[in-house]
Design a protein around this motif. Structure first.
Motif, short mmCIF file in Angstrom:
data_model
loop_
_atom_site.label_atom_id
_atom_site.label_comp_id
_atom_site.label_asym_id
_atom_site.label_seq_id
_atom_site.Cartn_x
_atom_site.Cartn_y
_atom_site.Cartn_z
N GLU B 184 5.74 -5.39 -2.57
CA GLU B 184 5.54 -4.70 -1.30
C GLU B 184 5.37 -5.69 -0.16
OE1 GLU B 184 2.59 -1.69 -1.21
OE2 GLU B 184 3.58 -0.48 -2.76
N THR B 185 4.61 -6.74 -0.41
CA THR B 185 4.42 -7.76 0.62
C THR B 185 5.74 -8.42 0.97
OG1 THR B 185 2.36 -8.20 -0.52
CG2 THR B 185 2.95 -9.68 1.26
N VAL B 204 21.17 -5.58 -3.29
CA VAL B 204 21.34 -4.80 -4.51
C VAL B 204 19.97 -4.55 -5.14
CG1 VAL B 204 22.09 -4.99 -6.92
CG2 VAL B 204 23.69 -5.48 -5.08
N THR B 205 19.71 -3.33 -5.50
CA THR B 205 18.40 -3.03 -6.10
C THR B 205 18.49 -1.86 -7.07
OG1 THR B 205 16.13 -2.39 -5.63
CG2 THR B 205 17.79 -1.57 -4.12
N HIS B 206 17.49 -1.80 -7.95
CA HIS B 206 17.35 -0.66 -8.85
C HIS B 206 16.47 0.41 -8.24
CE1 HIS B 206 18.83 -2.62 -12.61
NE2 HIS B 206 19.19 -1.37 -12.78
N SER B 207 15.72 -0.01 -7.23
CA SER B 207 14.67 0.86 -6.71
C SER B 207 15.15 1.64 -5.49
CB SER B 207 13.45 0.00 -6.35
OG SER B 207 12.62 0.68 -5.44
N ILE B 208 15.14 2.96 -5.61
CA ILE B 208 15.55 3.81 -4.49
C ILE B 208 14.60 3.63 -3.32
CG2 ILE B 208 15.99 6.18 -3.76
CD1 ILE B 208 16.38 6.85 -6.77
N GLU B 209 13.29 3.59 -3.63
CA GLU B 209 12.28 3.44 -2.58
C GLU B 209 12.52 2.16 -1.78
OE1 GLU B 209 11.63 4.23 -5.68
OE2 GLU B 209 10.58 6.14 -5.62
N GLU B 210 12.82 1.09 -2.52
CA GLU B 210 13.07 -0.19 -1.86
C GLU B 210 14.29 -0.10 -0.95
OE1 GLU B 210 12.36 -4.42 -3.52
OE2 GLU B 210 14.36 -3.85 -4.23
N ALA B 211 15.34 0.55 -1.47
CA ALA B 211 16.58 0.68 -0.70
C ALA B 211 16.33 1.43 0.60
CB ALA B 211 17.63 1.39 -1.54
N THR B 241 7.33 -0.48 7.78
CA THR B 241 6.51 -1.19 6.79
C THR B 241 6.29 -0.24 5.63
OG1 THR B 241 4.42 -0.37 7.64
CG2 THR B 241 5.20 -2.45 8.58
N ASN B 242 5.83 -0.77 4.53
CA ASN B 242 5.49 0.07 3.39
C ASN B 242 4.48 1.14 3.77
OD1 ASN B 242 6.49 -0.29 0.54
ND2 ASN B 242 6.37 -2.42 1.21
N ALA B 243 3.50 0.74 4.61
CA ALA B 243 2.44 1.67 5.01
C ALA B 243 3.02 2.85 5.79
CB ALA B 243 1.39 0.94 5.83
N ASP B 244 3.94 2.55 6.74
CA ASP B 244 4.56 3.62 7.52
C ASP B 244 5.29 4.60 6.62
OD1 ASP B 244 3.73 2.22 9.69
OD2 ASP B 244 5.68 1.28 10.08
N MET B 245 6.02 4.03 5.67
CA MET B 245 6.90 4.86 4.85
C MET B 245 6.11 5.80 3.96
SD MET B 245 9.86 4.24 5.88
CE MET B 245 9.33 3.72 7.50
N ARG B 246 4.94 5.33 3.52
CA ARG B 246 4.11 6.17 2.66
C ARG B 246 3.68 7.43 3.38
NH1 ARG B 246 3.35 4.39 -2.28
NH2 ARG B 246 3.66 2.16 -2.54
N ALA B 247 3.61 7.31 4.71
CA ALA B 247 3.15 8.45 5.50
C ALA B 247 4.31 9.28 6.05
CB ALA B 247 2.27 7.95 6.64
N ASP B 250 10.13 12.11 6.26
CA ASP B 250 11.58 11.86 6.28
C ASP B 250 11.96 10.87 5.18
OD1 ASP B 250 11.74 13.49 8.43
OD2 ASP B 250 11.81 11.87 9.92
N TYR B 251 11.11 9.89 5.01
CA TYR B 251 11.34 8.88 3.97
C TYR B 251 11.43 9.55 2.60
CZ TYR B 251 9.90 5.11 0.75
OH TYR B 251 9.79 4.23 -0.29
N ASP B 252 10.48 10.42 2.33
CA ASP B 252 10.47 11.12 1.05
C ASP B 252 11.75 11.93 0.84
OD1 ASP B 252 8.05 10.12 0.36
OD2 ASP B 252 6.91 11.84 1.10
N VAL B 253 12.19 12.57 1.90
CA VAL B 253 13.38 13.41 1.80
C VAL B 253 14.60 12.56 1.45
CG1 VAL B 253 14.99 14.87 3.10
CG2 VAL B 253 12.51 15.20 3.35
N ILE B 254 14.71 11.42 2.10
CA ILE B 254 15.88 10.56 1.84
C ILE B 254 15.81 9.99 0.42
CG2 ILE B 254 17.12 8.49 2.59
CD1 ILE B 254 15.96 9.06 5.41
#
Lengths: 276, 290
Positions: B184-185, B204-211, B241-247, B250-254
């Motif tokens: 995350e950092t 390239v990543t395996h992680s959707i959240e990261e993408a 930032t990671n913190a913004d996205m957790r809240a 829209d992020y969750d929907v994508i």
């Protein structure tokens, strides 16, 4: 974040100990078994616990005999001439082994072509070749140096080959992704990656150069440590014979100790687990 | 599929990669298509993430763009209108395993690309120090990689790739080997670095959240052969930032939408593209799939 990670840095644990105590402890550990062995030897020889006491002189007598050789100057002359032979054979061996090893490791086709011959040569016992060397190079200095060269060659050669071949392909990929050409790749990636392997080979070769010396000095020598040993054995001066054996053991041990130390110092970047 | 406007930086045109695999029974060679009909146009300064199941040719794609592998099935790559024929310093490659030179200190690792570039020693030192500062590794210049933690090594790898100022960064699962917290950092730092340097990035990543967190566009790929299934535009505002996205809802929907795109490719009988962002949540039961 950065602060947290700074803690993970590995600190050399030897820094914390009192250096004098640490050194004494190390000396004690290193010499314990040797001292006990020498005491047992001394006592056993003094009590004449062996069948032929003349062949088994006490340690103190051996030391006295050696001191006699030192005072008369023979010891130093013999050490000098022997070391010269060993170093010459060792040095010339490296001059052949390292470039050849790099070429065999790097050029796969060349390596595949040469390898079968190497395997045959490598498995020839050096001692079996003594008569051949005498025929080719006579009984002078040359044949002695050549025997040492031959015996020393393989350790450095094989280590150099495996060093070049075991370069992490990821590192090659990383360098190539930056547009690195073949020559630079060899100089900045392959060579440094192979260096610890080469050094390990050199260390073994250096020790072997002392071991083989004795064989080399069996061929018509009239000076040198190996010669002196055989000479005193033939003349039943057994304490002196043992004295020269001890000297050879000391030289061999000192050499590998120094080289191991240099090896550790030079490759600080290696993982503890990665060193051989 | 989204069409780019403005200046195109990278043009990937119908890339196809095939491998030949020996069949154990027939002893004959079989063609294995790793990548099929891969076309993508990327604008300057865009962050593109590529997600897909294992073996969909994601890493192959990066190797081809880096110039390390040739696409045997044809296709072309252009960067700024120039054809890519091999590796060069206009692209920086960052690998999962860091691939730092263990015999070089942090500073000397970062200088490597500059040496290839022919930059003078003095200038190399200045540039390296600048990037050591950027990735917050001051004080570690003379350390060897084996003295650093995983996260720190990855930062050195990033600094090494940035130091010779490539126009495109290629990142192959760079954070897969570090622990979750460090990841995350690193993600937050990469976001900062990218906003400062405005590089074009293919990640390239395996992680959707990261993408979704990092990218402007997420390319979702299909398994064997790897094709583009869909490109999802991530319109979330920057800086992120990671913190913004957790809240962020829209992020969750994508994230959920990409998750669904990836998974209906793996569930036999799933209706392709039937669900949209709003109503799929009820249907997702992770335990039945994973």
């Amino acid at each position: 974040m950065t602060k947290k990670e700074k803690k993970e840095i590995i600190i050399d644990p030897t820094q914390k100990q009192n250096p004098v105590i640490a050194a004494l402890k190390r000396i004690f550990m290193a010499s314990f078994a040797i001292v006990v062995f020498l005491i047992i030897w001394e006592v056993a020889a003094r009590l004449e616990l062996v069948s032929v006491p003349a062949f088994f002189p006490p340690v103190t007598k051996i030391a006295a005999a050696l001191a006699d050789e030192a005072v008369k100057g023979y010891l130093w002359k013999n050490i000098l001439i022997s070391l010269r032979r060993s170093l010459l054979g060792f040095g010339l061996g490296l001059l052949v082994a390292i470039p050849l090893g790099l070429a065999i490791g790097w050029f796969k086709l060349f390596g595949d072509l040469v390898n079968p011959l190497l395997q045959v040569f490598r498995n020839l016992p050096t001692l079996a070749l003594l008569p051949v060397f005498v025929m080719f190079f006579g009984i002078g200095e040359l044949s002695k140096v050549m025997v040492i060269l031959w015996g020393v060659l393989w350790y450095t050669l094989l280590n150099t080959i495996s060093g070049v071949r075991s370069v992490d392909p990821q590192l090659i990929k990383a360098a190539r992704s930056m547009g690195t050409g073949s020559l630079r790749l060899f100089g900045t990636v392959v060579l440094p990656a192979a260096l610890p392997f080469i050094f390990t080979g050199m260390r073994i070769s250096a020790t072997v150069s002392i071991l083989i010396l004795i064989a080399a000095e069996m061929m018509g020598a009239n000076r040198g440590l190996g010669y002196a040993m055989f000479f005193y054995q033939g003349n039943f001066l057994i304490p002196k014979m043992f004295g020269y054996i001890v000297v050879m053991a000391i030289i061999g041990t000192a050499l590998s100790f120094v080289l191991e130390h240099i090896e550790k110092r030079s490759f600080r970047w290696r993982d503890e687990t990665g060193s051989t | 599929m989204a069409v780019d406007e403005g200046k195109s930086k990278i043009e990937l045109d119908r890339l196809r990669q095939i491998y030949y695999i020996r069949n154990q029974q027939t002893r004959g060679l079989e063609e294995f298509v790793a990548l099929e009909e891969f076309s993508l146009s990327i604008r300057e300064g865009t962050f593109v993430a590529i997600v897909g199941p294992s073996g969909c040719g994601k890493s192959t794609l990066l190797d081809i763009i880096a110039g390390l592998t040739r696409s045997k099935g044809g296709g072309s790559i252009q960067i700024d209108g120039r054809q890519v024929t091999g590796p060069a310093l206009d692209r920086g490659f960052i690998m999962q395993g860091y691939a730092l030179f263990p015999w070089r200190t942090v500073q000397r690792n970062i200088e490597y690309g500059l040496e290839v570039k022919g930059v003078s020693r003095k200038e190399r030192g200045e540039i390296a120090r600048k990037f050591i500062k950027l990735v917050e590794l001051e004080g570690f210049e003379d350390r060897y990689p084996n003295e650093l933690s995983g996260g720190m090594r990855q930062r050195v790898a990033i600094a090494r790739a940035l130091a010779y100022d490539p126009e495109v960064l290629l990142m192959d699962e760079p954070f897969a080997a570090v622990d979750a917290q460090t990841r995350e950092t690193m993600q937050d730092e990469l976001l900062k670095i990218q906003s400062k340097t405005n590089k074009t990035v293919i990640f390239v990543t395996h992680s959707i959240e990261e993408a979704v967190l990092l990218a402007d566009r997420v390319v979702v790929m299909t398994p064997r052969p790897g094709r583009i299934k869909q490109i999802v535009d991530v319109t979330l505002p920057r800086p992120r930032t990671n913190a913004d996205m957790r809240a962020s809802a829209d992020y969750d929907v994508i994230v959920r939408r990409i998750w669904e795109l990836l998974h209906d490719a793996e569930i036999p009988g799933a209706v392709d593209g039937a669900a949209t962002g709003g109503d799929i949540a009820d249907e997702i039961v992770p335990s039945t799939i994973l």
